[in-house]
Design an enzyme around this catalytic site. Structure first.
Site, PDB file in Angstrom:
ATOM      1  N   LYS A   1       0.748  -1.195  -0.069  1.00 17.01           N
ATOM      2  CA  LYS A   1      -0.171  -0.076  -0.032  1.00 17.01           C
ATOM      3  C   LYS A   1       0.747   1.322   0.112  1.00 17.01           C
ATOM      4  CE  LYS A   1      -3.888  -1.954   2.335  1.00 17.01           C
ATOM      5  NZ  LYS A   1      -3.315  -3.280   3.311  1.00 17.01           N
TER       6      LYS A   1
HETATM    7  P1  5BU Z   1      -8.587 -10.997   6.938  1.00 16.28           P
HETATM    8  O1  5BU Z   1      -7.764 -11.547   8.223  1.00 16.28           O
HETATM    9  O2  5BU Z   1      -9.266 -11.916   6.016  1.00 16.28           O
HETATM   10  O3  5BU Z   1      -9.541  -9.817   7.491  1.00 16.28           O
HETATM   11  O4  5BU Z   1      -7.400 -10.148   6.257  1.00 16.28           O
HETATM   12  C1  5BU Z   1      -7.513  -9.214   5.077  1.00 16.28           C
HETATM   13  C2  5BU Z   1      -6.078  -9.217   4.543  1.00 16.28           C
HETATM   14  O5  5BU Z   1      -6.612  -8.147   3.357  1.00 16.28           O
HETATM   15  C3  5BU Z   1      -5.312  -8.183   5.432  1.00 16.28           C
HETATM   16  O6  5BU Z   1      -3.900  -8.666   5.036  1.00 16.28           O
HETATM   17  C4  5BU Z   1      -5.536  -6.872   5.295  1.00 16.28           C
HETATM   18  O7  5BU Z   1      -4.241  -6.012   5.363  1.00 16.28           O
HETATM   19  C5  5BU Z   1      -5.804  -6.797   3.680  1.00 16.28           C
HETATM   20  N1  5BU Z   1      -6.835  -5.730   3.496  1.00 16.28           N
HETATM   21  C6  5BU Z   1      -8.043  -5.639   3.939  1.00 16.28           C
HETATM   22  O8  5BU Z   1      -8.701  -6.305   4.584  1.00 16.28           O
HETATM   23  N2  5BU Z   1      -9.228  -4.486   3.109  1.00 16.28           N
HETATM   24  C7  5BU Z   1      -8.569  -3.798   2.258  1.00 16.28           C
HETATM   25  O9  5BU Z   1      -9.462  -2.962   2.004  1.00 16.28           O
HETATM   26  C8  5BU Z   1      -7.363  -3.729   1.867  1.00 16.28           C
HETATM   27  C9  5BU Z   1      -6.436  -4.941   2.287  1.00 16.28           C
HETATM   28 BR1  5BU Z   1      -6.927  -2.777   0.628  1.00 16.28          BR
END
Ligand code: 5BU
Length: 255
Positions: A92
């Protein structure tokens, strides 16, 4: 709207990573990306090995690794080669062009050396794309623009999202698509990648909002990012298999 098969979209994609990723999804029959948000190198490599056969992409946050050394990326590259998936560093980037190109190429992580894909906020203006492109395009890398976010209250909406689409269109050689919550562009060569996926669509009480695989695909997403739904599961390999199955079934129903 007619949805083109992935192998046809591969032909239309101007960016080399997008081309290869569309083809891989088509052949491996998986639109799953696992977010490896663990903090030790050993755990990261174990997870990549466990889920490798089920995924098209493995997403990293290399700056959360407490024991980072370059060996981990070399090992991850070997696992990626063996199981056939691409590596996406969720860095990012968010600074001026001259700074992001250094963050991409230099520092401790040398991200451009090992990450097939990175992403960037568009807040600083189009110079961020131009800066990253200087380093990434000669190395045949791809960039995803953060056009929307999954978190509650995100400001990446409306005209901000529109700008991401406009600037992506101007840099189709390097920009391979979007991080978003729904289909944003009807250009079939762009890929739409969606975080915030879990079978139980709820929140994590820190702003994260979840969609199910089915609802994200119905909104036009191409690739689903699952983190805790897989790495925090009792059996990550089995969880990855179930998410892959759900994502692929939902996709096949759209064509
Ligand atoms: P989760 O554990 O499934 O909630 O993780 C989601 C991943 O995607 C995590 O590594 C975040 O940093 C990433 N992410 C997110 O959740 N939402 C966004 O809008 C973006 C990245 Br861009």
């Amino acid at each position: 709207m007619t949805i083109l098969p992935l192998n046809e979209r591969a032909v239309l994609a101007p960016n080399p990573v997008a081309k290869k990723l569309f083809q891989l999804i088509h052949e491996k029959q998986t639109n799953l990306c696992v977010a490896g948000d663990v903090t030790r190198c050993e755990e990261l490599l174990k997870l990549a090995e466990e889920v490798g056969s089920e995924i098209c992409l493995f997403k990293t946050h290399v700056d959360i690794l407490e024991d980072f050394s370059f060996a981990v990326v070399n090992e991850l590259k070997k696992i990626a080669q063996h199981h056939q998936f691409f590596i996406f560093e969720d860095r990012k980037f968010a600074d001026i062009g001259n700074t992001v190109l250094q963050q991409y190429e230099k520092g401790i992580y040398h991200i451009v050396d090992w990450a097939d894909i990175v992403n960037a906020h568009i807040l600083p203006g189009p110079g961020i794309i131009e800066g990253l492109k200087k380093v990434g395009l000669p190395r045949q890398r791809g960039l995803l623009l953060l056009a929307e976010m999954s978190a509650f209250g995100s400001l990446a909406t409306g005209s901000y999202t529109e700008k991401a689409i406009e600037w992506a269109n101007l840099h189709q050689d390097f920009v391979m698509g979007f991080i978003c919550q729904r289909k944003l562009s009807h250009f079939p060569g762009f890929i739409h990648i969606t975080p915030g996926i879990q079978f139980a669509d709820k929140s994590d009480f820190l702003g994260q909002q979840y969609n199910t695989p089915e609802s994200a695909i119905a909104k036009g997403s191409d690739v689903l990012i699952v983190g805790r739904g897989i790495y925090a599961a009792k059996n990550p390999r089995e969880a990855a298999f179930l998410y892959k199955k759900a994502g692929w079934q939902a996709y096949t129903q759209t064509i």
